[in-house]
Write a protein that holds these residues in place. Structure first.
Motif, short mmCIF file in Angstrom:
data_model
loop_
_atom_site.label_atom_id
_atom_site.label_comp_id
_atom_site.label_asym_id
_atom_site.label_seq_id
_atom_site.Cartn_x
_atom_site.Cartn_y
_atom_site.Cartn_z
N ASP A 87 0.92 -1.22 0.21
CA ASP A 87 0.01 0.12 -0.35
C ASP A 87 0.84 1.46 0.60
O ASP A 87 1.72 1.54 1.11
CB ASP A 87 -1.37 0.38 1.19
N TRP A 88 0.85 1.80 -1.48
CA TRP A 88 1.32 3.92 -0.80
C TRP A 88 0.00 4.45 -0.58
O TRP A 88 -0.16 4.91 -1.79
CB TRP A 88 1.85 3.50 -2.56
N SER A 89 1.59 5.89 -0.06
CA SER A 89 0.14 6.47 0.19
C SER A 89 1.60 7.13 -1.35
O SER A 89 2.45 8.15 -1.25
CB SER A 89 0.63 7.23 1.24
N VAL A 90 0.28 8.24 -2.58
CA VAL A 90 0.54 8.95 -3.10
C VAL A 90 0.23 10.56 -3.41
O VAL A 90 -1.17 10.93 -3.44
CB VAL A 90 0.26 8.71 -4.64
N ASP A 91 1.06 11.40 -3.25
CA ASP A 91 0.72 12.97 -3.72
C ASP A 91 0.57 12.80 -4.74
O ASP A 91 2.17 13.54 -5.45
CB ASP A 91 1.13 13.73 -2.27
N VAL A 92 -0.02 13.87 -5.72
CA VAL A 92 0.12 14.37 -6.94
C VAL A 92 -0.01 15.69 -6.59
O VAL A 92 -0.60 15.91 -6.86
CB VAL A 92 -0.68 14.21 -8.06
N THR A 93 1.10 17.01 -7.63
CA THR A 93 1.49 18.14 -7.29
C THR A 93 1.14 18.39 -8.85
O THR A 93 2.20 17.87 -9.58
CB THR A 93 2.23 19.00 -6.82
N ARG A 94 0.37 19.13 -9.52
CA ARG A 94 0.05 19.58 -11.16
C ARG A 94 0.64 20.46 -10.97
O ARG A 94 0.34 21.96 -10.42
CB ARG A 94 -1.29 19.64 -10.83
N ASN A 95 1.61 20.91 -12.09
CA ASN A 95 2.10 21.71 -13.16
C ASN A 95 3.30 22.36 -12.21
O ASN A 95 3.32 23.48 -11.71
CB ASN A 95 1.23 22.35 -13.51
N PHE A 96 3.57 21.38 -11.04
CA PHE A 96 5.04 22.01 -10.88
C PHE A 96 6.09 21.08 -11.08
O PHE A 96 5.54 20.28 -11.92
CB PHE A 96 4.41 21.23 -9.15
N ASP A 97 7.41 21.85 -11.31
CA ASP A 97 8.61 20.93 -11.98
C ASP A 97 9.22 20.08 -11.36
O ASP A 97 10.61 19.91 -11.88
CB ASP A 97 9.30 22.59 -11.76
N GLY A 98 8.71 19.84 -10.08
CA GLY A 98 9.78 18.72 -9.31
C GLY A 98 10.05 18.31 -7.74
O GLY A 98 10.07 19.77 -7.67
N TRP A 99 9.99 17.17 -7.73
CA TRP A 99 10.48 17.96 -6.48
C TRP A 99 11.76 17.36 -6.46
O TRP A 99 12.63 16.13 -7.07
CB TRP A 99 9.66 16.36 -4.87
N GLU A 100 12.52 17.88 -5.50
CA GLU A 100 14.23 18.41 -5.53
C GLU A 100 14.74 17.24 -4.78
O GLU A 100 15.89 16.23 -5.43
CB GLU A 100 14.70 19.08 -5.19
N ARG A 101 14.34 16.06 -3.84
CA ARG A 101 14.96 15.36 -3.13
C ARG A 101 13.37 15.38 -1.86
O ARG A 101 12.63 15.81 -1.61
CB ARG A 101 16.02 16.39 -1.60
N ALA A 102 13.66 13.89 -1.25
CA ALA A 102 12.78 13.24 -0.24
C ALA A 102 13.69 12.76 0.69
O ALA A 102 14.85 12.36 0.35
CB ALA A 102 12.48 12.08 -0.88
N THR A 103 14.14 12.99 2.21
CA THR A 103 14.15 12.93 3.03
C THR A 103 13.78 12.14 4.41
O THR A 103 12.74 12.60 4.44
CB THR A 103 14.87 14.59 3.66
#
Length: 130
Positions: A87-103
């Motif tokens: 089971d994965w939690s997924v969050d989608v941000t529209r028209n965004f240049d992307g996440w640079e890092r996950a800590t």
């Protein structure tokens, strides 16, 4: 990516389907059947970035209709899997240049996705404000 308990997890883009996850169990000596954790028909952008600590796996992935032409993504994903990774939690941000890092925190209880802004996830509350 290898987890501390010997399992492995792999995420990949599947054209026309979206983001697909599989994990390997050293006990079963086999990979699971590929499971779509985010469905989209747009093109994959850049790569998939994974981080893990203490049984928590965080992933960053992006999609967009013209990514192959160098356009920025239209769908930026932050995803977190824990436990048996079914089971994965997924969050989608529209028209965004992307996440640079996950800590991922040392205890695996929290993940911070960062860029010019941040998105927080916790085992108790999921994605903050979503």
């Amino acid at each position: 990516m290898k987890l501390a308990d010997g399992r492995r997890v792999a995420l990949h883009y599947r054209r026309g389907k979206g983001l697909v996850e599989q994990h390997y169990s050293p006990r079963a000596k086999a990979w699971t059947v590929p499971t779509v954790i985010y469905r989209t028909t747009t093109d994959a952008c850049q790569g998939i970035h994974l981080r893990t600590k203490n049984g928590t796996v965080a992933a960053i992935a992006d999609f967009g209709p013209y990514c192959y032409d160098g356009e920025p993504p239209t769908e930026s994903l932050a995803a977190v899997g824990v436990g048996d990774l079914t089971d994965w939690s997924v969050d989608v941000t529209r028209n965004f240049d992307g996440w640079e890092r996950a800590t991922v925190s040392e205890d695996g209880q929290r993940v911070v996705f960062g860029s010019n802004t941040t998105l927080n996830w916790s085992r108790t509350d999921g994605f903050e404000g979503r």
